[in-house]
Write a protein that holds these residues in place. Structure first.
Motif, short mmCIF file in Angstrom:
data_model
loop_
_atom_site.label_atom_id
_atom_site.label_comp_id
_atom_site.label_asym_id
_atom_site.label_seq_id
_atom_site.Cartn_x
_atom_site.Cartn_y
_atom_site.Cartn_z
N VAL A 23 -16.23 14.08 35.74
CA VAL A 23 -14.82 14.33 35.51
C VAL A 23 -14.67 14.76 34.06
CG1 VAL A 23 -14.29 11.95 34.83
CG2 VAL A 23 -12.50 13.35 35.87
N SER A 24 -13.66 15.51 33.74
CA SER A 24 -13.47 15.96 32.36
C SER A 24 -12.51 15.03 31.63
CB SER A 24 -12.90 17.38 32.34
OG SER A 24 -11.57 17.40 32.84
N ALA A 25 -12.56 15.08 30.32
CA ALA A 25 -11.61 14.30 29.53
C ALA A 25 -10.18 14.75 29.82
CB ALA A 25 -11.93 14.45 28.05
N GLU A 26 -9.99 16.03 30.05
CA GLU A 26 -8.64 16.53 30.35
C GLU A 26 -8.14 15.97 31.67
OE1 GLU A 26 -6.05 20.68 30.64
OE2 GLU A 26 -8.21 20.77 30.29
N GLU A 27 -9.00 15.91 32.67
CA GLU A 27 -8.59 15.33 33.96
C GLU A 27 -8.23 13.86 33.81
OE1 GLU A 27 -11.00 17.24 37.58
OE2 GLU A 27 -12.31 16.74 35.89
N VAL A 28 -9.03 13.13 33.05
CA VAL A 28 -8.74 11.71 32.83
C VAL A 28 -7.41 11.53 32.11
CG1 VAL A 28 -9.48 9.67 31.53
CG2 VAL A 28 -11.14 10.95 32.89
N THR A 29 -7.20 12.32 31.07
CA THR A 29 -5.97 12.22 30.31
C THR A 29 -4.76 12.56 31.16
OG1 THR A 29 -7.15 12.74 28.26
CG2 THR A 29 -4.76 13.04 28.25
N ALA A 64 -16.17 20.13 22.88
CA ALA A 64 -17.26 19.57 22.08
C ALA A 64 -18.42 19.15 22.96
CB ALA A 64 -16.74 18.39 21.26
N GLN A 65 -18.10 18.52 24.10
CA GLN A 65 -19.16 18.11 25.01
C GLN A 65 -19.91 19.32 25.56
OE1 GLN A 65 -17.77 15.74 28.28
NE2 GLN A 65 -19.82 15.26 29.04
N ALA A 66 -19.18 20.37 25.91
CA ALA A 66 -19.82 21.58 26.43
C ALA A 66 -20.72 22.24 25.39
CB ALA A 66 -18.75 22.57 26.89
N ALA A 67 -20.37 22.04 24.11
CA ALA A 67 -21.17 22.62 23.03
C ALA A 67 -22.37 21.75 22.65
CB ALA A 67 -20.29 22.85 21.80
N PRO A 73 -18.81 6.43 22.00
CA PRO A 73 -18.80 5.47 23.11
C PRO A 73 -17.52 5.47 23.93
CG PRO A 73 -18.55 4.36 20.98
CD PRO A 73 -18.91 5.78 20.69
N LEU A 74 -16.43 5.99 23.37
CA LEU A 74 -15.16 6.08 24.11
C LEU A 74 -14.75 7.54 24.32
CD1 LEU A 74 -13.09 3.22 22.39
CD2 LEU A 74 -14.35 3.13 24.55
N HIS A 75 -15.71 8.43 24.40
CA HIS A 75 -15.40 9.85 24.52
C HIS A 75 -14.52 10.11 25.73
CE1 HIS A 75 -16.15 14.18 23.90
NE2 HIS A 75 -16.14 14.25 25.21
N GLY A 76 -13.29 10.61 25.46
CA GLY A 76 -12.36 10.96 26.53
C GLY A 76 -11.59 9.80 27.12
N VAL A 77 -11.79 8.58 26.61
CA VAL A 77 -11.13 7.40 27.18
C VAL A 77 -9.71 7.29 26.63
CG1 VAL A 77 -11.18 4.89 27.31
CG2 VAL A 77 -13.32 6.19 27.50
N PRO A 78 -8.68 7.18 27.47
CA PRO A 78 -7.30 7.07 26.98
C PRO A 78 -6.99 5.67 26.44
CG PRO A 78 -7.34 7.06 29.38
CD PRO A 78 -8.74 7.31 28.94
N VAL A 79 -6.37 5.65 25.27
CA VAL A 79 -6.01 4.39 24.61
C VAL A 79 -4.59 4.51 24.07
CG1 VAL A 79 -8.41 3.95 23.94
CG2 VAL A 79 -6.86 5.09 22.32
N ALA A 117 -14.56 7.20 17.77
CA ALA A 117 -15.30 6.80 18.97
C ALA A 117 -15.07 7.76 20.13
CB ALA A 117 -14.89 5.39 19.38
N GLY A 118 -14.19 8.74 19.94
CA GLY A 118 -13.93 9.74 20.97
C GLY A 118 -12.74 9.46 21.85
N ALA A 119 -12.01 8.37 21.58
CA ALA A 119 -10.87 8.00 22.41
C ALA A 119 -9.72 8.98 22.24
CB ALA A 119 -10.42 6.59 22.09
N ILE A 120 -8.88 9.05 23.26
CA ILE A 120 -7.70 9.91 23.27
C ILE A 120 -6.45 9.02 23.18
CG2 ILE A 120 -6.43 11.70 24.50
CD1 ILE A 120 -9.28 12.54 23.72
N VAL A 121 -5.70 9.15 22.10
CA VAL A 121 -4.49 8.34 21.91
C VAL A 121 -3.35 8.98 22.70
CG1 VAL A 121 -2.87 7.36 20.24
CG2 VAL A 121 -5.29 7.62 19.63
N VAL A 122 -2.85 8.27 23.71
CA VAL A 122 -1.84 8.85 24.61
C VAL A 122 -0.43 8.41 24.27
CG1 VAL A 122 -3.48 9.11 26.51
CG2 VAL A 122 -2.12 7.00 26.32
N GLY A 123 -0.28 7.39 23.42
CA GLY A 123 1.06 6.92 23.09
C GLY A 123 1.02 5.71 22.19
#
Length: 473
Positions: A23-29, A64-67, A73-79, A117-123
């Motif tokens: 799954v992609s980070a965009e899909e998760v987000t 970045a992952q594709a490159a 450790p939290l790449h793409g994880v929503p927080v 850590a790669g996390a995505i801040v959603v709010g």
């Protein structure tokens, strides 16, 4: 994992699925934001929407992952991040109308370490005014509700964080704790957390007009809230990374040497004057049984002067409020908040200079007593509250109600706050009304690992309560 909706995944599952390109980070987000749109209107837990920024960050993470970039450790994880720490370009309002335009010029260590850590801040999540009440409501953003029952409090001051996590909005939420603000809302909302040792997780707000007073510096810590203990560990590891802006940060290892087996656990005896609810304490004792079943050696033991230690917390924090903060609070606070603060200050002895110095000095003796006990019992099991979770406005019923809540119900929470010891909190189960009850697992300095191990052993028996909550809806 594939049969479950993405928003239901743990942080560990999410990071692994992204790393394995399932799954992609965009899909998760996008899945997280859809869940937020579904669940948040009824809760008002996330009060600053960062959807556009989050989707842009997720696309950048996928690029970045594709490159071939090394993944955090939290790449793409929503927080989520609590609104009382700096997130660059956003208001650090601390729930106060008069601070609604206090725009953070830079990321706090919390936000920066999540991003590293790669996390995505959603709010950003809600807090009471000045993050001082144990009930999450303010005149700027309104009331945050508990997803288990809107009539009971979600806790505070990290109430928005705990409510959002329980509801499935994001995988890890940031919160902070100076008097129970991680542990109490986690218990109210049936999720897990850890209050780290002073110096474990760095903190700093460039937006702040001045440095905090001494005891606030010694008691306030930043930590993660999550649905599962394993995710709390992930969040702690991310937040604990060095930041030179915090002079209290300590480069301590996250894992310490194993204690002798079986690990001895002290089930804390209650002070004789505590009025404890039988059903709540039954769940606390069941948590002790779960530890015994997991191989811990559990004994009911007297702990060092809980009542006096609680009073020390109340006196020191209140003296600092009166000395350096109260006038600003009076100028900016709502009538509800000022009433709750009056009740809080009414519990305390307000020291003069000599009394304040003597009390700070005495804190070392009290901490020494607890540390010596933790040499014999590496984990102490205690309730978060000895009473069921109260209504969302229970601290607005007068000074006597405030005193009873802090002095009786949360006495073990305030006592541990003044010591700076690490504490994991995990659910012990549900009451007959279906309300969560949490326990505290207290360990020695920089032994969050032992507290979290014990929390995980209880979780293995109790289960992840958020799944029960979701099954109801």
């Amino acid at each position: 994992m594939a049969e479950r909706e993405i928003w239901r995944w743990s942080a560990a599952e999410t990071a692994r699925a992204i790393a394995e390109r399932k799954v992609s980070a965009e899909e998760v987000t996008a899945a997280c934001l859809a869940r937020k749109a579904q669940a948040n209107p009824a809760l008002n837990a996330v009060v600053v929407d960062l959807s556009d920024q989050a989707l842009a960050a997720a696309r950048a993470a996928d690029a970045a992952q594709a490159a071939g970039a090394t993944l955090g450790p939290l790449h793409g994880v929503p927080v989520t991040v609590k609104i009382n720490v700096d997130t660059a370009g956003q208001a650090n309002s601390n729930g106060v109308v008069g601070l609604a335009n206090l725009i953070a010029p830079s990321d706090s260590p919390v936000t920066a370490n999540f991003r590293k850590a790669g996390a995505i801040v959603v709010g950003l999540t809600n807090t009471p005014e000045f993050s001082l009440r144990a009930f999450t409501s303010n005149a700027l953003h309104g009331l945050t509700k508990n997803p288990w029952d809107p009539e009971i409090t979600c806790g505070g001051s990290s109430g928005g964080a705990a409510s959002s996590i329980a509801a499935g909005i994001g995988c890890i939420a940031h919160g902070n704790d100076i008097g129970g603000s991680l542990r109490w809302p986690a218990a109210c909302c049936g999720v897990a957390t850890v209050k780290p040792t002073l110096g474990r997780t760095p903190a700093y707000n460039e937006s702040a007009a001045s440095e905090r007073p001494p005891m606030a510096q010694l008691m306030s810590v930043q930590g993660p809230i999550a649905r599962e203990v394993a995710d709390v560990r992930l969040g702690l590891a991310a937040l604990a990374q060095r930041d030179p802006r915090d002079p209290w940060w300590v480069p301590a290892p996250l894992e310490g040497p194993p204690p002798p087996r079986p690990i001895r656990v002290a089930l804390a005896k209650l002070p004789d004057d505590l009025e404890a609810d039988a059903e709540v304490m039954g769940l606390v004792r069941r948590a002790a049984d779960h530890l015994a079943d997991a191989g811990y050696a559990v004994s009911e033991v007297e702990v060092p002067d809980v009542t006096g230690t609680w009073q020390l917390w109340s006196d020191l924090i209140s003296t600092e409020i009166v000395t350096v903060q109260l006038e600003a609070m009076k100028a900016l606070g709502s009538s509800d908040t000022l009433g709750a603060i009056t009740g809080l200050l009414g519990m305390a002895n307000i020291f003069d200079h000599a009394g304040y110095i003597q009390a700070m000095a005495f804190r070392a003796r009290r901490l020494r007593e607890w540390l010596l006990m933790l040499e014999d019992y590496p984990v102490i099991l205690a309730p978060v509250s000895v009473q069921p979770t109260p209504a969302f406005d229970a601290d607005l019923k007068g000074d006597a109600a405030v005193y009873r809540f802090f002095h009786n119900d949360l006495r073990f929470v305030g006592a541990i706050s003044v010591l700076g010891l690490p504490v994991a909190t995990t659910p012990a189960g549900l009451t007959a009304k279906g309300h969560p009850v949490g326990v505290q697992l207290i360990a020695s300095r920089y032994r969050e690992d032992l507290a979290l191990d014990a929390a995980a052993a209880i979780e293995a028996k109790v289960g992840v309560l958020a799944r029960t909550l979701w099954a109801r809806s």
